[in-house]
Structures are given as C-alpha cells and as structure tokens.
Design a protein around this motif. Structure first.
Motif, PDB file in Angstrom:
ATOM      1  N   LEU A   1       0.976   4.071  -2.858  1.00 29.14           N
ATOM      2  CA  LEU A   1       0.666   5.460  -2.501  1.00 29.14           C
ATOM      3  C   LEU A   1       1.791   6.393  -2.927  1.00 29.14           C
ATOM      4  O   LEU A   1       1.541   7.499  -3.420  1.00 29.14           O
ATOM      5  CB  LEU A   1       0.416   5.583  -0.989  1.00 29.14           C
ATOM      6  CG  LEU A   1      -0.933   5.084  -0.486  1.00 29.14           C
ATOM      7  CD1 LEU A   1      -0.938   5.036   1.048  1.00 29.14           C
ATOM      8  CD2 LEU A   1      -2.065   5.957  -1.005  1.00 29.14           C
TER       9      LEU A   1
ATOM     10  N   LEU B   1      -2.594  12.342  -0.285  1.00 25.49           N
ATOM     11  CA  LEU B   1      -1.772  11.144  -0.478  1.00 25.49           C
ATOM     12  C   LEU B   1      -0.548  11.154   0.431  1.00 25.49           C
ATOM     13  O   LEU B   1      -0.182  10.123   1.003  1.00 25.49           O
ATOM     14  CB  LEU B   1      -1.346  11.016  -1.945  1.00 25.49           C
ATOM     15  CG  LEU B   1      -2.438  10.585  -2.909  1.00 25.49           C
ATOM     16  CD1 LEU B   1      -1.998  10.805  -4.353  1.00 25.49           C
ATOM     17  CD2 LEU B   1      -2.822   9.140  -2.677  1.00 25.49           C
TER      18      LEU B   1
ATOM     19  N   ASP C   1      -1.652  10.136   3.800  1.00 24.70           N
ATOM     20  CA  ASP C   1      -1.904   8.691   3.828  1.00 24.70           C
ATOM     21  C   ASP C   1      -0.593   7.912   3.891  1.00 24.70           C
ATOM     22  O   ASP C   1      -0.488   6.918   4.616  1.00 24.70           O
ATOM     23  CB  ASP C   1      -2.711   8.252   2.599  1.00 24.70           C
ATOM     24  CG  ASP C   1      -4.137   8.788   2.610  1.00 24.70           C
ATOM     25  OD1 ASP C   1      -4.598   9.283   3.661  1.00 24.70           O
ATOM     26  OD2 ASP C   1      -4.787   8.722   1.543  1.00 24.70           O
TER      27      ASP C   1
ATOM     28  N   ARG D   1       0.836  -1.210   0.000  1.00 23.63           N
ATOM     29  CA  ARG D   1       0.000   0.000   0.000  1.00 23.63           C
ATOM     30  C   ARG D   1       0.864   1.250   0.000  1.00 23.63           C
ATOM     31  O   ARG D   1       0.609   2.195  -0.747  1.00 23.63           O
ATOM     32  CB  ARG D   1      -0.924  -0.011   1.212  1.00 23.63           C
ATOM     33  CG  ARG D   1      -1.722   1.264   1.384  1.00 23.63           C
ATOM     34  CD  ARG D   1      -3.181   0.994   1.604  1.00 23.63           C
ATOM     35  NE  ARG D   1      -3.931   2.215   1.810  1.00 23.63           N
ATOM     36  CZ  ARG D   1      -4.440   2.944   0.822  1.00 23.63           C
ATOM     37  NH1 ARG D   1      -4.284   2.564  -0.417  1.00 23.63           N
ATOM     38  NH2 ARG D   1      -5.101   4.047   1.076  1.00 23.63           N
TER      39      ARG D   1
END
Length: 157
Positions: A86, A135, A138, A82
């Motif tokens: 990202l 982003l 995140d 992930r």
C-alpha cells in the motif's frame, strides 16, 4: 514478553550493532607508537554476541508474525506485506499526481516561462489525489491493526 516489546528490543540491538561497527572501524588501525582508542577485538566479540541475540529475537518475531492474526483476519506477516505494498502504491500514485500537475520531485512547478511549450496532463490529478487519499486511509487502518496485534500478542519461543 509482548511482540511490541520484542520489536523495540530488535531496534535497540540493530542500533547497538551499528554503534559497535563504527567503534570497531575507528579502532581497527592505529598509528605505530600509540594505543588504539578501544580494543577492536573485544568490540568485535561484543558485536558477535549482540548479533547472535538479534538473530534469535528476529526468529521469534518472525514465528509470531506468521501465526498471530490481526483484526482484519490476516496474519501479521500478511498485514505487513499489505502495508508495504500500500505504501508503494501510494508513492506511485502521488508521484503520478505530482507529475500530472506539473510538479517535479521537489514539488516545484516545471514550466518556467510563458514562452515555453504548454504541457498537458495525461492523467486526472483530482482522481489521482482522491485515490492517494484512499490509499493513505487504508495504510493507516492496516497500521492500526498491526500495532494493536503487536501490543496484544505474546512473543513465541
């Protein structure tokens, strides 16, 4: 041993292999009548030992990553995937925002003279920058989860 410690050992082993490789290459050939700076065969054997240890360490790290869960409920392997995606998304979005803003890859303005054709943006720079900011947040959150799990998880055998 904690997973974070194993990751540090892995990084050290990779650096050690690179150093040994450079020393092997430097000692693999020498001029007739002179002695090589180091024993290339001994260095090669040492690099083999370090690589064998590295392989075992990487296997243990991968086994641990596949089973340990993060705060977000993902396994470490899933969290790492992930985070990587990202980062790629962030890179694409920031490149698009820079291009739409009239910047090249170095951040310099593309238009040089007023007599050149006026270029228009096909994308909303403000929306792209906002998306890039989300982003980046995140990425930081996933990275914190990964780091926490690295320091809490015991390395599997």
């Amino acid at each position: 041993m904690k997973l974070a410690e194993a990751l540090a050992l892995r990084a050290d082993a990779v650096r050690r292999v690179e150093q040994l490789r450079a020393r092997i290459v430097g000692s693999a050939r020498y001029q007739e009548g002179e002695e090589p700076a180091e024993d290339a065969a001994a260095l090669l054997a040492e690099s083999g030992e370090v690589l064998t240890e590295l392989e075992a360490l990487i296997s243990r790290i991968n086994r641990t990553n596949a089973t340990v869960s993060t705060v977000g409920g993902l396994t470490l392997t899933e969290a790492l995937a992930r985070r990587d995606v990202l980062r790629m998304r962030h890179s694409v979005i920031t490149a698009a925002a820079d291009a739409a803003a009239g910047r090249d890859q170095r951040g310099m303005a593309v238009r040089q003279l007023r007599s050149e054709l006026k270029m228009l943006s096909a994308l909303s720079v403000a929306e792209l920058r906002a998306q890039a900011d989300r982003l980046a947040r995140d990425i930081r959150e996933v990275d914190v989860d990964i780091q926490r799990a690295n320091w809490e998880a015991d390395l599997m055998d």
